[in-house]
Design a protein around this motif. Sequence first.
Motif, PDB file in Angstrom:
ATOM      1  N   ALA A 104    -148.429-106.015  27.183  1.00 43.84           N
ATOM      2  CA  ALA A 104    -147.468-104.986  27.579  1.00 43.84           C
ATOM      3  C   ALA A 104    -146.592-104.555  26.408  1.00 43.84           C
ATOM      4  O   ALA A 104    -146.214-103.388  26.298  1.00 43.84           O
ATOM      5  N   ALA A 105    -146.276-105.496  25.522  1.00 46.11           N
ATOM      6  CA  ALA A 105    -145.436-105.178  24.363  1.00 46.11           C
ATOM      7  C   ALA A 105    -146.240-104.644  23.181  1.00 46.11           C
ATOM      8  O   ALA A 105    -145.663-104.189  22.196  1.00 46.11           O
ATOM      9  N   GLY A 106    -147.565-104.735  23.261  1.00 49.65           N
ATOM     10  CA  GLY A 106    -148.401-104.262  22.155  1.00 49.65           C
ATOM     11  C   GLY A 106    -148.414-105.197  20.969  1.00 49.65           C
ATOM     12  O   GLY A 106    -148.579-104.763  19.832  1.00 49.65           O
ATOM     13  N   THR A 107    -148.225-106.488  21.215  1.00 54.63           N
ATOM     14  CA  THR A 107    -148.234-107.483  20.139  1.00 54.63           C
ATOM     15  C   THR A 107    -149.306-108.524  20.427  1.00 54.63           C
ATOM     16  O   THR A 107    -149.986-108.467  21.439  1.00 54.63           O
ATOM     17  N   LEU A 108    -149.405-109.482  19.553  1.00 56.24           N
ATOM     18  CA  LEU A 108    -150.331-110.593  19.756  1.00 56.24           C
ATOM     19  C   LEU A 108    -149.576-111.777  20.353  1.00 56.24           C
ATOM     20  O   LEU A 108    -148.408-111.997  20.019  1.00 56.24           O
ATOM     21  N   PRO A 109    -150.213-112.566  21.230  1.00 56.56           N
ATOM     22  CA  PRO A 109    -149.527-113.732  21.793  1.00 56.56           C
ATOM     23  C   PRO A 109    -149.082-114.684  20.683  1.00 56.56           C
ATOM     24  O   PRO A 109    -149.775-114.862  19.692  1.00 56.56           O
ATOM     25  N   SER A 110    -147.922-115.252  20.850  1.00 57.38           N
ATOM     26  CA  SER A 110    -147.313-116.243  19.964  1.00 57.38           C
ATOM     27  C   SER A 110    -146.877-115.678  18.631  1.00 57.38           C
ATOM     28  O   SER A 110    -146.385-116.413  17.785  1.00 57.38           O
ATOM     29  N   ARG A 111    -147.002-114.372  18.387  1.00 56.48           N
ATOM     30  CA  ARG A 111    -146.540-113.771  17.131  1.00 56.48           C
ATOM     31  C   ARG A 111    -145.127-113.229  17.258  1.00 56.48           C
ATOM     32  O   ARG A 111    -144.574-112.714  16.312  1.00 56.48           O
ATOM     33  N   GLY A 112    -144.565-113.307  18.458  1.00 59.36           N
ATOM     34  CA  GLY A 112    -143.228-112.773  18.680  1.00 59.36           C
ATOM     35  C   GLY A 112    -143.303-111.299  19.028  1.00 59.36           C
ATOM     36  O   GLY A 112    -144.310-110.634  18.824  1.00 59.36           O
ATOM     37  N   ARG A 113    -142.225-110.796  19.573  1.00 58.62           N
ATOM     38  CA  ARG A 113    -142.193-109.409  20.001  1.00 58.62           C
ATOM     39  C   ARG A 113    -141.497-108.503  19.011  1.00 58.62           C
ATOM     40  O   ARG A 113    -141.260-107.349  19.285  1.00 58.62           O
ATOM     41  N   GLY A 114    -141.128-109.027  17.858  1.00 59.06           N
ATOM     42  CA  GLY A 114    -140.529-108.191  16.824  1.00 59.06           C
ATOM     43  C   GLY A 114    -139.015-108.161  16.872  1.00 59.06           C
ATOM     44  O   GLY A 114    -138.374-108.827  17.669  1.00 59.06           O
ATOM     45  N   ARG A 115    -138.469-107.333  15.999  1.00 58.59           N
ATOM     46  CA  ARG A 115    -137.017-107.220  15.876  1.00 58.59           C
ATOM     47  C   ARG A 115    -136.406-106.566  17.097  1.00 58.59           C
ATOM     48  O   ARG A 115    -136.968-105.659  17.675  1.00 58.59           O
ATOM     49  N   GLY A 116    -135.240-107.042  17.453  1.00 61.75           N
ATOM     50  CA  GLY A 116    -134.509-106.461  18.560  1.00 61.75           C
ATOM     51  C   GLY A 116    -134.962-106.892  19.936  1.00 61.75           C
ATOM     52  O   GLY A 116    -134.404-106.439  20.929  1.00 61.75           O
ATOM     53  N   ALA A 117    -135.966-107.742  20.030  1.00 64.46           N
ATOM     54  CA  ALA A 117    -136.434-108.191  21.340  1.00 64.46           C
ATOM     55  C   ALA A 117    -135.403-109.119  21.970  1.00 64.46           C
ATOM     56  O   ALA A 117    -134.802-109.940  21.292  1.00 64.46           O
ATOM     57  N   VAL A 118    -135.205-108.960  23.254  1.00 62.89           N
ATOM     58  CA  VAL A 118    -134.272-109.827  23.980  1.00 62.89           C
ATOM     59  C   VAL A 118    -134.941-111.169  24.202  1.00 62.89           C
ATOM     60  O   VAL A 118    -136.040-111.251  24.734  1.00 62.89           O
ATOM     61  N   ARG A 119    -134.295-112.215  23.749  1.00 62.35           N
ATOM     62  CA  ARG A 119    -134.854-113.555  23.876  1.00 62.35           C
ATOM     63  C   ARG A 119    -134.261-114.254  25.096  1.00 62.35           C
ATOM     64  O   ARG A 119    -133.103-114.068  25.423  1.00 62.35           O
ATOM     65  N   PRO A 120    -135.066-115.064  25.758  1.00 63.87           N
ATOM     66  CA  PRO A 120    -134.558-115.765  26.945  1.00 63.87           C
ATOM     67  C   PRO A 120    -133.587-116.880  26.559  1.00 63.87           C
ATOM     68  O   PRO A 120    -133.738-117.519  25.521  1.00 63.87           O
ATOM     69  N   VAL A 121    -132.589-117.080  27.408  1.00 60.36           N
ATOM     70  CA  VAL A 121    -131.593-118.136  27.200  1.00 60.36           C
ATOM     71  C   VAL A 121    -131.495-118.944  28.483  1.00 60.36           C
ATOM     72  O   VAL A 121    -131.215-118.394  29.545  1.00 60.36           O
ATOM     73  N   LEU A 122    -131.738-120.233  28.402  1.00 60.45           N
ATOM     74  CA  LEU A 122    -131.595-121.116  29.551  1.00 60.45           C
ATOM     75  C   LEU A 122    -130.109-121.361  29.766  1.00 60.45           C
ATOM     76  O   LEU A 122    -129.456-121.962  28.926  1.00 60.45           O
ATOM     77  N   ARG A 123    -129.573-120.864  30.869  1.00 61.64           N
ATOM     78  CA  ARG A 123    -128.135-120.953  31.120  1.00 61.64           C
ATOM     79  C   ARG A 123    -127.751-122.260  31.818  1.00 61.64           C
ATOM     80  O   ARG A 123    -126.832-122.926  31.390  1.00 61.64           O
ATOM     81  N   THR A 124    -128.409-122.575  32.920  1.00 64.49           N
ATOM     82  CA  THR A 124    -128.081-123.804  33.645  1.00 64.49           C
ATOM     83  C   THR A 124    -129.369-124.474  34.108  1.00 64.49           C
ATOM     84  O   THR A 124    -130.401-123.814  34.250  1.00 64.49           O
ATOM     85  N   MET A 125    -129.275-125.768  34.322  1.00 62.07           N
ATOM     86  CA  MET A 125    -130.420-126.526  34.800  1.00 62.07           C
ATOM     87  C   MET A 125    -129.925-127.654  35.699  1.00 62.07           C
ATOM     88  O   MET A 125    -128.908-128.279  35.407  1.00 62.07           O
ATOM     89  N   ARG A 126    -130.665-127.893  36.770  1.00 66.68           N
ATOM     90  CA  ARG A 126    -130.364-129.011  37.670  1.00 66.68           C
ATOM     91  C   ARG A 126    -131.625-129.832  37.825  1.00 66.68           C
ATOM     92  O   ARG A 126    -132.718-129.282  37.913  1.00 66.68           O
ATOM     93  N   THR A 127    -131.465-131.132  37.855  1.00 70.59           N
ATOM     94  CA  THR A 127    -132.619-132.016  37.976  1.00 70.59           C
ATOM     95  C   THR A 127    -132.414-132.997  39.116  1.00 70.59           C
ATOM     96  O   THR A 127    -131.283-133.282  39.506  1.00 70.59           O
ATOM     97  N   SER A 128    -133.533-133.493  39.622  1.00 65.60           N
ATOM     98  CA  SER A 128    -133.498-134.485  40.687  1.00 65.60           C
ATOM     99  C   SER A 128    -134.651-135.455  40.475  1.00 65.60           C
ATOM    100  O   SER A 128    -135.811-135.034  40.403  1.00 65.60           O
TER     101      SER A 128
END
Length: 169
Positions: A104-128
Amino acid sequence: MPMAPVIPIRRPVPAASVQGSLALHLTPRLDPPETRPATACQRRIDVVSAEPGERMALDRFAHAFLVRATEVASGDRPVTQLLRQSAPRVYEDLARRARLVSAAAGTLPSRGRGRGAVRPVLRTMRTSLVSAGALEASAHVRYGARSRAIAARFEVLDGRWQCVALEWA
């Protein structure tokens, strides 16, 4: 009656060190996003008890896995980095997600999406800790202004912890 010419009053103005510059940084971020330490963003709801040191190690493992999984699913990390920590079904699903996002982004897997791409941020986590050999985790991930939820189950397989189920919402 003719008007008298206006003579401006000029006073010396000290020059600022950033005169003519805006205090904005508009270039895209290239460094990875800052995340909170795994111990700060977790809440535990255990069914069985475990040693505190062992429990902290499980939380760190789950946190690191979920951060890597979100980066793989967004095309910023190679899926091979999760081979040993994933059951075959989870690994194939992550590889499929990485291929779809990259296509969808027109890139190769694992090569990154380029400059300016929004990167995911893990905000909270709960474990059990649901049994001596099973840990369940849920996480809130931000992608810019959007949010996603992730649920994962980790079990001991072949003597090591592996993710056996990973669901995205």
